[in-house]
Write an enzyme that holds these catalytic residues in place. Structure first.
Site, mmCIF file in Angstrom:
data_model
loop_
_atom_site.group_PDB
_atom_site.id
_atom_site.type_symbol
_atom_site.label_atom_id
_atom_site.label_comp_id
_atom_site.label_asym_id
_atom_site.label_seq_id
_atom_site.Cartn_x
_atom_site.Cartn_y
_atom_site.Cartn_z
ATOM 1 N N HIS A 120 0.842 -1.205 0.000
ATOM 2 C CA HIS A 120 0.000 0.000 0.000
ATOM 3 C C HIS A 120 0.873 1.249 0.000
ATOM 4 C CE1 HIS A 120 -4.058 1.811 1.392
ATOM 5 N NE2 HIS A 120 -3.283 2.790 0.937
ATOM 6 N N HIS A 164 1.565 5.142 -2.167
ATOM 7 C CA HIS A 164 1.135 6.163 -3.132
ATOM 8 C C HIS A 164 2.386 6.759 -3.780
ATOM 9 C CE1 HIS A 164 -3.087 6.185 -1.755
ATOM 10 N NE2 HIS A 164 -2.547 5.880 -0.583
ATOM 11 N N LEU A 165 2.609 6.403 -5.040
ATOM 12 C CA LEU A 165 3.756 6.932 -5.770
ATOM 13 C C LEU A 165 3.434 8.241 -6.492
ATOM 14 C CD1 LEU A 165 5.372 3.693 -7.246
ATOM 15 C CD2 LEU A 165 6.124 5.063 -5.285
ATOM 16 N N ARG A 166 2.139 8.598 -6.564
ATOM 17 C CA ARG A 166 1.672 9.901 -7.059
ATOM 18 C C ARG A 166 1.807 10.108 -8.568
ATOM 19 N NH1 ARG A 166 -1.528 10.574 -2.896
ATOM 20 N NH2 ARG A 166 -0.547 11.313 -0.976
ATOM 21 N N ASN A 214 -4.975 6.164 -7.226
ATOM 22 C CA ASN A 214 -5.562 7.515 -7.162
ATOM 23 C C ASN A 214 -4.570 8.556 -7.679
ATOM 24 O OD1 ASN A 214 -3.986 7.086 -4.853
ATOM 25 N ND2 ASN A 214 -5.234 8.412 -3.569
ATOM 26 N N ASP A 250 -8.773 2.973 -3.557
ATOM 27 C CA ASP A 250 -8.188 3.549 -2.345
ATOM 28 C C ASP A 250 -8.119 5.065 -2.440
ATOM 29 O OD1 ASP A 250 -6.861 3.286 0.265
ATOM 30 O OD2 ASP A 250 -5.216 4.241 -0.817
ATOM 31 N N ASP A 266 1.090 2.783 3.800
ATOM 32 C CA ASP A 266 0.198 3.814 3.258
ATOM 33 C C ASP A 266 0.993 5.101 3.023
ATOM 34 O OD1 ASP A 266 -2.025 5.116 2.286
ATOM 35 O OD2 ASP A 266 -3.022 5.348 4.228
ATOM 36 N N HIS A 326 3.036 14.458 0.524
ATOM 37 C CA HIS A 326 2.461 15.729 0.077
ATOM 38 C C HIS A 326 3.542 16.805 0.173
ATOM 39 C CE1 HIS A 326 -1.639 14.203 -0.057
ATOM 40 N NE2 HIS A 326 -1.492 13.723 1.155
#
Length: 424
Positions: free
Chosen positions: A60, A62-64, A94, A152, A305, A309
Protein backbone atom coordinates in the site's frame (compact mmCIF):
# COMPACT_ATOMS: atom_id res chain seq x y z
CA UNK A 1 28.57 -14.73 -8.16
CA UNK A 2 27.84 -12.39 -5.25
CA UNK A 3 28.34 -13.54 -1.68
CA UNK A 4 26.93 -11.67 1.30
CA UNK A 5 29.26 -12.76 4.07
CA UNK A 6 28.84 -12.82 7.84
CA UNK A 7 25.08 -12.36 7.72
CA UNK A 8 22.93 -12.89 10.79
CA UNK A 9 19.75 -14.63 9.64
CA UNK A 10 16.67 -16.14 11.24
CA UNK A 11 16.66 -19.92 11.30
CA UNK A 12 13.41 -21.81 10.84
CA UNK A 13 12.79 -22.01 14.56
CA UNK A 14 13.23 -18.27 14.99
CA UNK A 15 16.76 -18.46 16.36
CA UNK A 16 19.59 -16.39 14.93
CA UNK A 17 22.50 -17.97 13.07
CA UNK A 18 25.44 -16.75 11.01
CA UNK A 19 25.58 -17.49 7.31
CA UNK A 20 27.05 -16.66 3.95
CA UNK A 21 24.41 -16.00 1.29
CA UNK A 22 25.40 -17.05 -2.23
CA UNK A 23 23.65 -15.24 -5.09
CA UNK A 24 23.83 -15.94 -8.80
CA UNK A 25 21.64 -14.75 -11.70
CA UNK A 26 19.40 -12.84 -9.28
CA UNK A 27 18.59 -15.94 -7.23
CA UNK A 28 19.71 -17.16 -3.80
CA UNK A 29 21.67 -20.31 -4.59
CA UNK A 30 22.88 -21.33 -1.13
CA UNK A 31 22.99 -20.35 2.52
CA UNK A 32 26.10 -21.82 4.09
CA UNK A 33 28.10 -21.78 7.27
CA UNK A 34 30.48 -18.83 7.55
CA UNK A 35 33.42 -21.24 7.49
CA UNK A 36 32.71 -21.94 3.81
CA UNK A 37 35.65 -20.52 1.79
CA UNK A 38 34.86 -17.73 -0.68
CA UNK A 39 36.31 -18.20 -4.19
CA UNK A 40 38.59 -15.47 -5.46
CA UNK A 41 36.36 -14.60 -8.41
CA UNK A 42 33.28 -13.87 -6.25
CA UNK A 43 32.07 -10.36 -5.47
CA UNK A 44 31.81 -10.00 -1.70
CA UNK A 45 29.57 -7.80 0.39
CA UNK A 46 30.34 -8.10 4.10
CA UNK A 47 27.22 -7.86 6.23
CA UNK A 48 29.49 -7.44 9.24
CA UNK A 49 27.19 -9.38 11.51
CA UNK A 50 24.16 -7.26 10.68
CA UNK A 51 20.73 -8.87 10.44
CA UNK A 52 19.75 -9.95 6.92
CA UNK A 53 16.07 -10.24 6.05
CA UNK A 54 14.06 -11.02 2.96
CA UNK A 55 13.33 -7.69 1.27
CA UNK A 56 10.28 -6.00 2.76
CA UNK A 57 7.04 -5.91 0.80
CA UNK A 58 4.67 -2.93 1.04
CA UNK A 59 1.27 -3.56 -0.49
CA UNK A 60 0.00 0.00 0.00
CA UNK A 61 2.04 2.91 -1.39
CA UNK A 62 1.13 6.16 -3.13
CA UNK A 63 3.76 6.93 -5.77
CA UNK A 64 1.67 9.90 -7.06
CA UNK A 65 2.87 9.56 -10.66
CA UNK A 66 1.23 10.27 -13.06
CA UNK A 67 -0.28 13.63 -12.22
CA UNK A 68 1.12 14.61 -8.84
CA UNK A 69 4.84 14.64 -9.51
CA UNK A 70 5.30 17.62 -7.17
CA UNK A 71 4.48 15.21 -4.32
CA UNK A 72 6.40 12.12 -5.50
CA UNK A 73 7.59 10.30 -8.60
CA UNK A 74 8.21 6.66 -9.32
CA UNK A 75 11.93 7.48 -9.25
CA UNK A 76 11.88 9.18 -5.84
CA UNK A 77 9.33 6.81 -4.34
CA UNK A 78 11.24 3.67 -5.25
CA UNK A 79 14.45 5.15 -3.87
CA UNK A 80 12.66 5.94 -0.65
CA UNK A 81 11.40 2.36 -0.60
CA UNK A 82 14.88 0.93 -1.10
CA UNK A 83 16.27 3.09 1.71
CA UNK A 84 13.53 1.72 3.94
CA UNK A 85 14.44 -1.86 3.04
CA UNK A 86 11.48 -2.47 0.72
CA UNK A 87 12.15 -4.43 -2.45
CA UNK A 88 8.54 -4.75 -3.67
CA UNK A 89 5.83 -2.08 -3.43
CA UNK A 90 2.26 -1.95 -4.72
CA UNK A 91 1.08 1.47 -5.89
CA UNK A 92 -2.43 2.82 -5.45
CA UNK A 93 -4.46 4.08 -8.44
CA UNK A 94 -5.56 7.51 -7.16
CA UNK A 95 -3.26 9.25 -9.63
CA UNK A 96 -4.26 11.72 -12.38
CA UNK A 97 -5.31 10.20 -14.63
CA UNK A 98 -6.62 7.50 -12.32
CA UNK A 99 -5.10 4.10 -13.05
CA UNK A 100 -8.29 2.89 -14.71
CA UNK A 101 -7.09 2.06 -18.24
CA UNK A 102 -4.46 -0.28 -19.69
CA UNK A 103 -2.62 2.76 -21.06
CA UNK A 104 -2.09 4.24 -17.60
CA UNK A 105 -1.05 0.87 -16.22
CA UNK A 106 1.52 0.57 -19.00
CA UNK A 107 2.80 4.07 -18.32
CA UNK A 108 3.45 3.12 -14.68
CA UNK A 109 5.11 -0.16 -15.60
CA UNK A 110 7.31 1.54 -18.20
CA UNK A 111 8.34 4.27 -15.75
CA UNK A 112 9.08 1.69 -13.09
CA UNK A 113 11.26 -0.24 -15.53
CA UNK A 114 13.12 2.86 -16.69
CA UNK A 115 13.39 4.92 -13.50
CA UNK A 116 12.46 2.70 -10.56
CA UNK A 117 14.92 0.67 -8.50
CA UNK A 118 12.54 -1.71 -6.69
CA UNK A 119 9.70 -3.89 -7.98
CA UNK A 120 6.50 -1.90 -8.59
CA UNK A 121 3.12 -3.65 -8.72
CA UNK A 122 0.22 -1.43 -9.83
CA UNK A 123 -3.37 -1.71 -8.68
CA UNK A 124 -6.23 -0.82 -11.00
CA UNK A 125 -9.21 1.18 -9.81
CA UNK A 126 -12.56 -0.48 -9.18
CA UNK A 127 -14.55 2.35 -10.75
CA UNK A 128 -13.78 4.79 -13.54
CA UNK A 129 -12.03 7.88 -12.16
CA UNK A 130 -12.73 6.42 -8.68
CA UNK A 131 -16.15 8.08 -8.84
CA UNK A 132 -18.12 5.02 -7.83
CA UNK A 133 -20.46 5.24 -10.82
CA UNK A 134 -19.19 2.73 -13.36
CA UNK A 135 -16.90 -0.28 -13.13
CA UNK A 136 -13.62 -0.28 -15.00
CA UNK A 137 -12.74 -3.00 -17.51
CA UNK A 138 -11.35 -5.57 -15.09
CA UNK A 139 -10.32 -7.96 -17.86
CA UNK A 140 -8.31 -5.34 -19.72
CA UNK A 141 -6.69 -4.09 -16.52
CA UNK A 142 -5.65 -7.60 -15.49
CA UNK A 143 -4.18 -8.20 -18.94
CA UNK A 144 -2.28 -4.91 -18.62
CA UNK A 145 -0.63 -6.11 -15.41
CA UNK A 146 -2.56 -4.93 -12.33
CA UNK A 147 -2.46 -7.17 -9.26
CA UNK A 148 -5.86 -6.25 -7.83
CA UNK A 149 -8.64 -3.67 -7.79
CA UNK A 150 -9.13 -0.80 -5.36
CA UNK A 151 -10.55 2.70 -5.18
CA UNK A 152 -8.19 3.55 -2.35
CA UNK A 153 -8.57 7.13 -1.24
CA UNK A 154 -12.35 6.78 -1.33
CA UNK A 155 -14.76 4.05 -0.36
CA UNK A 156 -17.13 2.49 -2.88
CA UNK A 157 -20.40 3.87 -1.52
CA UNK A 158 -22.85 1.74 -3.51
CA UNK A 159 -23.24 -1.84 -2.25
CA UNK A 160 -24.45 -3.18 -5.59
CA UNK A 161 -21.44 -1.62 -7.32
CA UNK A 162 -19.12 -3.32 -4.85
CA UNK A 163 -20.88 -6.66 -5.20
CA UNK A 164 -20.62 -6.49 -8.98
CA UNK A 165 -16.93 -5.65 -8.66
CA UNK A 166 -16.39 -8.63 -6.40
CA UNK A 167 -18.16 -10.95 -8.83
CA UNK A 168 -15.91 -9.82 -11.68
CA UNK A 169 -12.79 -10.04 -9.55
CA UNK A 170 -13.69 -13.53 -8.35
CA UNK A 171 -14.17 -14.67 -11.95
CA UNK A 172 -10.69 -13.37 -12.75
CA UNK A 173 -9.18 -14.78 -9.52
CA UNK A 174 -8.15 -11.28 -8.45
CA UNK A 175 -8.44 -9.58 -5.06
CA UNK A 176 -10.57 -6.56 -4.18
CA UNK A 177 -8.73 -4.18 -1.86
CA UNK A 178 -11.07 -1.81 -0.05
CA UNK A 179 -10.73 1.63 1.44
CA UNK A 180 -13.54 1.37 3.98
CA UNK A 181 -15.29 4.68 4.64
CA UNK A 182 -18.92 5.75 4.62
CA UNK A 183 -18.82 9.28 3.20
CA UNK A 184 -22.07 10.32 4.90
CA UNK A 185 -20.38 10.11 8.31
CA UNK A 186 -17.10 11.91 7.63
CA UNK A 187 -17.80 15.11 5.70
CA UNK A 188 -15.96 18.09 7.15
CA UNK A 189 -13.94 16.06 9.68
CA UNK A 190 -10.15 15.79 9.88
CA UNK A 191 -9.47 13.77 13.06
CA UNK A 192 -11.09 10.88 14.87
CA UNK A 193 -14.10 11.35 17.11
CA UNK A 194 -12.08 11.30 20.31
CA UNK A 195 -10.29 13.34 22.93
CA UNK A 196 -8.43 15.64 20.52
CA UNK A 197 -11.59 16.51 18.58
CA UNK A 198 -13.47 17.32 21.77
CA UNK A 199 -10.63 19.42 23.13
CA UNK A 200 -10.40 21.51 19.96
CA UNK A 201 -14.10 21.68 19.14
CA UNK A 202 -13.67 19.72 15.90
CA UNK A 203 -16.06 17.41 14.12
CA UNK A 204 -14.76 13.88 14.49
CA UNK A 205 -14.56 10.90 12.16
CA UNK A 206 -16.43 8.11 13.97
CA UNK A 207 -15.14 4.54 14.12
CA UNK A 208 -18.32 3.26 12.52
CA UNK A 209 -17.53 5.14 9.30
CA UNK A 210 -14.86 2.48 8.68
CA UNK A 211 -16.53 -0.51 10.29
CA UNK A 212 -19.83 -0.14 8.38
CA UNK A 213 -18.02 -0.74 5.10
CA UNK A 214 -15.92 -3.54 6.57
CA UNK A 215 -19.07 -5.34 7.71
CA UNK A 216 -20.88 -4.75 4.42
CA UNK A 217 -17.97 -5.93 2.34
CA UNK A 218 -17.40 -9.04 4.44
CA UNK A 219 -20.99 -10.07 3.69
CA UNK A 220 -20.46 -9.35 -0.01
CA UNK A 221 -17.22 -11.31 0.04
CA UNK A 222 -19.02 -14.24 1.62
CA UNK A 223 -21.70 -14.04 -1.09
CA UNK A 224 -19.23 -13.84 -3.99
CA UNK A 225 -16.25 -15.85 -2.72
CA UNK A 226 -13.77 -13.15 -3.69
CA UNK A 227 -10.52 -12.50 -1.85
CA UNK A 228 -11.39 -9.32 0.06
CA UNK A 229 -8.54 -7.30 1.57
CA UNK A 230 -9.19 -4.46 4.01
CA UNK A 231 -6.96 -1.40 3.71
CA UNK A 232 -5.34 0.33 6.71
CA UNK A 233 -7.51 -1.07 9.52
CA UNK A 234 -7.72 1.36 12.42
CA UNK A 235 -10.70 0.56 14.65
CA UNK A 236 -11.58 -2.01 17.26
CA UNK A 237 -14.99 -2.51 15.63
CA UNK A 238 -13.45 -3.37 12.24
CA UNK A 239 -11.13 -5.86 13.92
CA UNK A 240 -14.04 -7.61 15.65
CA UNK A 241 -15.75 -8.04 12.29
CA UNK A 242 -12.62 -9.30 10.53
CA UNK A 243 -11.86 -11.74 13.34
CA UNK A 244 -15.37 -13.17 13.18
CA UNK A 245 -15.26 -13.39 9.38
CA UNK A 246 -12.05 -15.42 9.54
CA UNK A 247 -13.62 -17.74 12.11
CA UNK A 248 -16.42 -18.41 9.62
CA UNK A 249 -13.94 -19.14 6.84
CA UNK A 250 -14.66 -16.03 4.77
CA UNK A 251 -11.75 -15.10 2.51
CA UNK A 252 -10.77 -11.82 4.14
CA UNK A 253 -7.31 -10.42 4.86
CA UNK A 254 -6.28 -7.11 6.38
CA UNK A 255 -3.42 -4.66 6.81
CA UNK A 256 -2.34 -2.09 9.40
CA UNK A 257 0.06 0.87 9.29
CA UNK A 258 2.81 1.60 11.81
CA UNK A 259 1.18 4.87 12.87
CA UNK A 260 -2.01 3.07 13.89
CA UNK A 261 0.09 0.77 16.08
CA UNK A 262 2.14 3.53 17.69
CA UNK A 263 0.03 6.68 18.01
CA UNK A 264 -3.44 7.64 19.21
CA UNK A 265 -5.40 10.86 18.87
CA UNK A 266 -4.27 11.72 22.39
CA UNK A 267 -0.67 12.01 21.12
CA UNK A 268 -1.49 14.79 18.62
CA UNK A 269 0.40 17.86 19.87
CA UNK A 270 -1.73 20.53 18.18
CA UNK A 271 -3.20 21.59 14.86
CA UNK A 272 -0.23 20.22 12.92
CA UNK A 273 -1.30 18.57 9.65
CA UNK A 274 1.68 16.21 9.79
CA UNK A 275 -0.57 14.31 12.20
CA UNK A 276 -3.49 14.24 9.75
CA UNK A 277 -4.04 10.96 7.92
CA UNK A 278 -6.95 8.84 6.71
CA UNK A 279 -7.94 6.75 8.58
CA UNK A 280 -7.13 9.17 11.38
CA UNK A 281 -5.22 8.34 14.54
CA UNK A 282 -7.80 6.61 16.71
CA UNK A 283 -8.23 6.16 20.46
CA UNK A 284 -5.80 4.26 22.71
CA UNK A 285 -8.34 1.42 22.83
CA UNK A 286 -8.20 1.13 19.04
CA UNK A 287 -4.40 1.14 19.09
CA UNK A 288 -4.39 -1.73 21.60
CA UNK A 289 -6.86 -3.65 19.43
CA UNK A 290 -4.69 -3.18 16.32
CA UNK A 291 -1.60 -4.43 18.15
CA UNK A 292 -3.40 -7.51 19.45
CA UNK A 293 -4.86 -8.21 16.01
CA UNK A 294 -1.48 -8.08 14.30
CA UNK A 295 -0.04 -10.37 16.94
CA UNK A 296 -2.78 -13.00 16.65
CA UNK A 297 -3.05 -12.86 12.85
CA UNK A 298 -6.45 -11.22 12.59
CA UNK A 299 -4.54 -8.47 10.78
CA UNK A 300 -2.23 -10.19 8.33
CA UNK A 301 0.36 -7.66 7.21
CA UNK A 302 2.04 -4.31 7.84
CA UNK A 303 1.86 -1.62 5.15
CA UNK A 304 2.95 2.01 5.20
CA UNK A 305 0.20 3.81 3.26
CA UNK A 306 3.11 6.06 2.22
CA UNK A 307 1.33 9.28 1.19
CA UNK A 308 3.69 12.15 0.38
CA UNK A 309 2.46 15.73 0.08
CA UNK A 310 4.30 19.00 -0.48
CA UNK A 311 5.24 21.16 2.50
CA UNK A 312 3.02 23.93 1.09
CA UNK A 313 0.00 21.61 1.09
CA UNK A 314 0.60 20.41 4.63
CA UNK A 315 1.15 24.00 5.82
CA UNK A 316 -2.56 24.70 5.22
CA UNK A 317 -3.35 23.31 8.65
CA UNK A 318 -5.43 20.51 10.11
CA UNK A 319 -8.69 21.57 8.47
CA UNK A 320 -7.51 22.24 4.91
CA UNK A 321 -4.39 20.15 4.40
CA UNK A 322 -4.66 16.81 2.58
CA UNK A 323 -4.67 13.57 4.54
CA UNK A 324 -1.55 11.43 4.63
CA UNK A 325 1.98 10.90 5.95
CA UNK A 326 5.13 9.33 4.52
CA UNK A 327 6.25 5.99 5.87
CA UNK A 328 8.60 3.97 3.68
CA UNK A 329 11.84 5.02 5.34
CA UNK A 330 10.73 4.69 8.96
CA UNK A 331 8.39 1.68 9.05
CA UNK A 332 10.78 -1.05 10.14
CA UNK A 333 12.85 1.08 12.57
CA UNK A 334 9.65 2.30 14.26
CA UNK A 335 8.21 -1.15 14.79
CA UNK A 336 11.53 -2.77 15.63
CA UNK A 337 12.34 -0.15 18.26
CA UNK A 338 8.93 -0.02 19.88
CA UNK A 339 8.01 -3.71 19.81
CA UNK A 340 11.00 -5.98 19.13
CA UNK A 341 13.79 -4.16 20.96
CA UNK A 342 11.52 -3.86 23.99
CA UNK A 343 10.82 -7.59 24.02
CA UNK A 344 7.11 -7.33 23.20
CA UNK A 345 7.43 -9.14 19.86
CA UNK A 346 9.90 -11.68 18.53
CA UNK A 347 11.84 -10.39 15.55
CA UNK A 348 10.46 -13.26 13.49
CA UNK A 349 6.90 -11.97 13.88
CA UNK A 350 7.69 -8.50 12.54
CA UNK A 351 9.76 -9.86 9.66
CA UNK A 352 7.04 -12.33 8.70
CA UNK A 353 4.33 -9.65 8.67
CA UNK A 354 6.49 -7.55 6.33
CA UNK A 355 7.78 -10.29 4.01
CA UNK A 356 6.38 -13.83 3.84
CA UNK A 357 2.83 -12.94 4.81
CA UNK A 358 2.19 -10.30 2.13
CA UNK A 359 3.93 -12.56 -0.42
CA UNK A 360 1.69 -15.48 0.48
CA UNK A 361 -1.52 -13.43 0.53
CA UNK A 362 -0.92 -11.84 -2.86
CA UNK A 363 0.78 -14.79 -4.53
CA UNK A 364 4.22 -13.20 -4.92
CA UNK A 365 7.41 -15.25 -5.43
CA UNK A 366 9.38 -13.04 -3.02
CA UNK A 367 9.46 -12.69 0.78
CA UNK A 368 11.72 -15.66 1.52
CA UNK A 369 15.40 -15.95 2.37
CA UNK A 370 16.04 -19.47 1.10
CA UNK A 371 17.62 -21.38 -1.74
CA UNK A 372 15.84 -20.79 -5.04
CA UNK A 373 14.13 -17.57 -3.96
CA UNK A 374 14.65 -14.24 -5.73
CA UNK A 375 17.59 -12.42 -4.15
CA UNK A 376 15.50 -9.56 -2.77
CA UNK A 377 17.38 -8.87 0.44
CA UNK A 378 17.62 -6.21 3.14
CA UNK A 379 20.62 -5.80 5.46
CA UNK A 380 19.73 -4.09 8.75
CA UNK A 381 21.77 -2.60 11.58
CA UNK A 382 19.75 -3.52 14.66
CA UNK A 383 21.99 -1.71 17.14
CA UNK A 384 22.88 1.81 15.97
CA UNK A 385 20.42 4.50 17.01
CA UNK A 386 19.55 7.45 14.77
CA UNK A 387 16.94 10.20 14.94
CA UNK A 388 14.23 10.46 12.33
CA UNK A 389 15.33 13.40 10.16
CA UNK A 390 12.91 14.29 7.35
CA UNK A 391 15.55 16.46 5.64
CA UNK A 392 17.49 13.24 4.91
CA UNK A 393 14.52 11.41 3.34
CA UNK A 394 14.78 10.29 -0.27
CA UNK A 395 11.04 10.73 -0.73
CA UNK A 396 9.88 14.20 -1.76
CA UNK A 397 7.54 14.17 1.23
CA UNK A 398 8.56 15.49 4.63
CA UNK A 399 5.15 14.95 6.23
CA UNK A 400 5.76 12.71 9.22
CA UNK A 401 4.74 12.88 12.89
CA UNK A 402 7.87 10.97 13.89
CA UNK A 403 10.46 13.74 13.50
CA UNK A 404 13.12 13.44 16.19
CA UNK A 405 12.21 9.94 17.33
CA UNK A 406 15.33 7.93 18.23
CA UNK A 407 15.16 4.55 16.56
CA UNK A 408 17.19 1.41 15.95
CA UNK A 409 16.80 -1.11 13.14
CA UNK A 410 17.84 1.01 10.18
CA UNK A 411 18.46 -0.71 6.82
CA UNK A 412 22.01 -0.28 5.53
CA UNK A 413 21.81 -2.13 2.21
CA UNK A 414 19.03 -3.28 -0.12
CA UNK A 415 19.30 -5.75 -3.00
CA UNK A 416 16.73 -6.47 -5.71
CA UNK A 417 17.27 -9.62 -7.78
CA UNK A 418 20.79 -9.79 -6.41
CA UNK A 419 21.73 -6.26 -7.39
CA UNK A 420 22.56 -3.66 -4.76
CA UNK A 421 20.10 -0.82 -5.36
CA UNK A 422 20.82 1.17 -2.20
CA UNK A 423 23.49 1.18 0.46
CA UNK A 424 24.32 3.53 3.28
Amino acid sequence: MLVITNATVLANEGEMRSAHIWIEDGVIRRLTDTKEPIPAHAEVRDAAGNFVSPGFIDMHVHLREPGFEHKETIATGTRSAAKGGFTTIACMPNTRPVTDTPETVQLILDKAEQEGIVKVLPYGSITKNELGRELTDFVALKQAGVIGFTDDGVGVQNAQMMKDAMKWAKELDMPVIAHCEDDSLVKGAAVTDGEFARKHGLKGIPNESEAIHVGRDILLSEATGVHYHVCHVSTEQSIRLIRQAKQFGIRVTAEVCPHHLLLSDEDIPGMDANWKMNPPLRTPRDVAACIEALEDGTIDIVVTDHAPHSEEEKAKGMDLAPFGIVGLETAFPLLYTKFVATGKWPLALLVKRMTADPANIFGLPTGRLEEGAPADITVIDLETEHEVDPSAFLTKGRNTPFTGWKLKGWPVMTLVDGRVVWSK
